[in-house]
Design an enzyme around this catalytic site. Structure first.
Site, mmCIF file in Angstrom:
data_model
loop_
_atom_site.group_PDB
_atom_site.id
_atom_site.type_symbol
_atom_site.label_atom_id
_atom_site.label_comp_id
_atom_site.label_asym_id
_atom_site.label_seq_id
_atom_site.Cartn_x
_atom_site.Cartn_y
_atom_site.Cartn_z
ATOM 1 N N CYS A 150 -9.882 -71.511 32.058
ATOM 2 C CA CYS A 150 -10.683 -70.912 31.083
ATOM 3 C C CYS A 150 -12.400 -70.782 31.458
ATOM 4 C CB CYS A 150 -10.948 -72.233 30.228
ATOM 5 S SG CYS A 150 -8.923 -72.373 29.452
ATOM 6 N N HIS A 151 -12.984 -71.422 32.506
ATOM 7 C CA HIS A 151 -13.900 -71.344 33.354
ATOM 8 C C HIS A 151 -13.873 -71.169 34.223
ATOM 9 C CE1 HIS A 151 -14.038 -73.179 28.736
ATOM 10 N NE2 HIS A 151 -14.848 -71.893 28.592
ATOM 11 N N GLY A 152 -12.971 -70.792 34.986
ATOM 12 C CA GLY A 152 -12.880 -70.658 36.629
ATOM 13 C C GLY A 152 -13.162 -72.107 37.651
ATOM 14 N N TYR B 292 -21.025 -69.591 22.688
ATOM 15 C CA TYR B 292 -19.878 -69.614 23.672
ATOM 16 C C TYR B 292 -20.974 -69.241 25.288
ATOM 17 C CZ TYR B 292 -15.761 -70.432 25.711
ATOM 18 O OH TYR B 292 -14.079 -69.987 26.371
#
Lengths: 186, 432
Positions: A150-152, B292
């Site tokens: 998702c965000h590494g 986001y």
């Protein structure tokens, strides 16, 4: 105003009447506030986990079929729990990592009760995705542990955070080994 | 209402007891509106129209939907396949969300360009922002209901934002979920709130309109109406203009509903939710992408020259994301210029467009995985967002020399203050 009069000791017969009215106002307000709080609390608390949800809070897992180097996922409280039967190299790699390189320092001994069994909640501590690395062929990131798509965020072979936005190591659930091959989680 | 016919007598009888007809006459017919409103002023009424569409289709869809983790996904598929016109209702509702945000974003940027947030319209602006926040909450919870993969993982990521709150974060998340993960209790409460919040939005929209009618509409010149010569009654002049805009808008809406209903959707949401598998690339709906991107842009905030982390990246991201909206509440004071309309603000005008581009860039970054250049661009764009609101807006207002404002809304038309052709054709009106 009436308060300050009373406080400075000027309260005469008239002032005393005002003070009593102020007291009644405050007392009514306080009882009202407590009453409102008492009514709101059941509404708020009804949204917390219910008894049946709490009742499913622990599970037992048979570890006998899990080969060295194999990782399995079990479901506990609606979340995946990663069980990693670590290889000696993975344990070694984790043990020789200096604490200064860790964002959330923890020794390998603190991460695993039995060094060959690493048991963690498989939920990224950033925003709750499931890190990859459980299946054959999944990317495991540069530290050979887990990689959150998702965000590494990157976790090492002890599930400790090494890179990316996640603030903490993968969470360890409460668990106890019932015997050599069985573990109770929760 | 001269009290002759039977109908008029009934209207009068009711009106004396409940003045609804007087109210409608004042607010919908006579309401004095600046006579120079452009088509950018259509988007408020368009938003109102979409809100009604969403509530009507939503109420009907709720009659077919089952809010349970085992049935939700199939009940939506049943709506698509078996329910009469279910596909139409669902596609209108799905794309209605997109249309609602598109229209509202234009409405907001219209307000930013023409300074519609400045005195005396601060409360009007706040109410609009509250509607925007309620819309975001409603849209987010609505997206969870079909119980697809994106529904589930979007809900997981967004509810986990609250775990960034120090000390009580985890308890708050458990409370939001009603369990230890997004599960049946979560789905149930989201359905309940998704049904409730639109009616709360209706309430705030009413307040938004009350505030609007108290301070009157802004206009492209950004100057107040000086008298009756500057205004025209709302009906029929703006009702007809709104109807025309509505026609154009519905063509666009229908194009998506009938020809590209899943254009804004994610294919992954047609896979049933699986709590043990995260999709490789979680993206929110397009209207959340800029926020986001801000969420993901922040690094750890470190005390300079040390390794001491002051604010973890996760908390910093959450603060930045919520801060990006909270700051907008302070806009009436952050913008120090006394001139409303960017037409007369030669410097701010360019920064307005830069801000718009920045928002689009943030959206583009938010839709891409957080790797390589997207991290850098995301950080620059996030920095500019805050720089624009916190530093540039106050400074530009102070140092910019605005162009001279017209004396009144009528003046550029009647006295040759505008283009020559306009003044020439307007001359005869002056006599009348």
């Amino acid at each position: 105003m009436a308060n300050s009069k009373a406080a400075t000791g000027e309260a005469g017969a008239h002032g005393a009447g005002e003070t009593r009215r102020d007291f009644l106002m405050l007392a009514t307000g306080a009882v009202g506030a407590i009453g409102v709080g008492a009514v709101i609390w059941p509404l708020i608390d009804s949204m917390n986990p219910a008894a049946d949800v709490l009742a499913l809070a622990s599970i037992e897992v048979d570890l006998a079929p899990v080969q060295v180097g194999q990782r399995i996922t079990v479901k506990w409280r609606g979340k995946p729990v990663f069980i990693d039967h670590r290889t000696p190299q993975q344990i070694e790699e984790s043990r020789k990592t200096p604490m200064s390189e860790l964002k959330d320092p923890a020794t390998d001994e603190q991460r695993a009760k039995k060094p060959e069994w690493l048991i963690m909640v498989g939920v990224c501590t950033h925003l709750g995705c499931i890190p990859l690395g459980q299946k054959q062929g999944d990317p495991r990131g540069p530290y050979g542990g887990w990689f959150c798509p998702c965000h590494g965020s990157v976790y090492d072979t002890a599930g400790r955070i090494r890179q990316g936005p996640a603030p903490r190591n993968l969470v360890l659930p409460d668990y106890a080994f019932l015997d050599n091959n069985r573990v109770k989680i929760g | 209402m001269n009290g002759t016919s039977a109908q008029d007598r009934i209207v009068k009888w009711i009106d004396q007891r409940l003045p609804v007809f007087t109210f409608m006459e004042h607010e919908l017919r006579e309401y004095p509106t600046p006579k120079n409103l452009s088509y950018w002023w259509n988007f408020g009424s368009l938003a109102g129209f979409v809100l009604v569409v969403m509530i009507v289709t939503g109420v009907v869809l709720a009659m077919q939907y089952t809010p349970h983790v085992d049935y939700a996904f199939s009940s939506v598929e049943r709506i698509m396949r078996d329910v009469n016109y279910g596909w139409l209702l669902r596609y209108i509702h799905m794309n209605g969300g997109t249309m609602f945000f598109a229209v509202v974003y234009i409405h907001i940027f219209r307000g930013l360009y023409y300074g519609s947030y400045k005195p005396p319209r601060e409360v009007l602006w706040w109410l609009g922002l509250i509607i925007f926040l309620l819309m975001m909450a409603t849209a987010f919870m609505g997206y969870v209901l079909p119980w697809g993969q994106m529904s589930f993982w979007g809900a997981t990521v967004i509810t986990n934002l609250f775990s960034a709150i120090p000390w009580v974060g985890d308890n708050i998340v458990t409370w939001l979920w009603g369990g230890f993960s997004v599960d049946n209790p979560t789905l149930n409460r989201f359905f309940s709130l998704h049904y409730l919040l639109p009616f709360v939005i209706v309430g705030v929209v009413v307040l938004h309109l009350v505030a609007l009618h108290a301070v009157r509409s802004n206009n492209p010149l950004g100057i107040e109406m000086k008298g009756p010569q500057d205004s025209i009654p709302f009906h029929p002049y703006y009702t007809v203009k709104d109807y025309f805009g509505l026609g154009v808008f519905m063509i666009v809406f229908a194009l998506f509903v009938f020809f590209a209903p899943n254009f804004f959707g994610e294919p992954d949401n047609y896979i049933q939710a699986n709590p043990l598998v995260t999709p490789p690339h979680i993206v929110p709906e397009w209207y959340f992408l800029p926020f986001y991107a801000i969420l993901r842009a922040t690094p750890d905030i470190v005390i300079p020259f040390t390794n001491v982390i002051l604010i973890e990246a996760k908390l910093a991201g959450v603060i930045a994301m919520f801060g990006s909206i909270v700051l907008l509440f302070f806009l009436p004071w952050l913008d120090t210029s006394p001139v409303r309309s960017a037409r007369f603000r030669p410097v701010y005008k360019y920064f307005f467009w830069l801000f718009l581009v920045d928002a689009v860039v943030l959206g583009w970054v938010g839709g891409n995985p957080p790797e390589g250049m997207f991290i850098v661009i995301g950080r620059i764009a996030t920095a500019y967002y805050f720089l624009h609101l916190l530093i540039l807006m106050p400074l530009i207002g102070r140092f910019e020399r605005p162009r001279p404002l017209p004396q009144s809304i009528s003046e550029p038309v009647l006295k040759g203050g505008g283009r020559a052709a306009a003044s020439a054709s307007a001359k005869p009106m002056e006599k009348a």
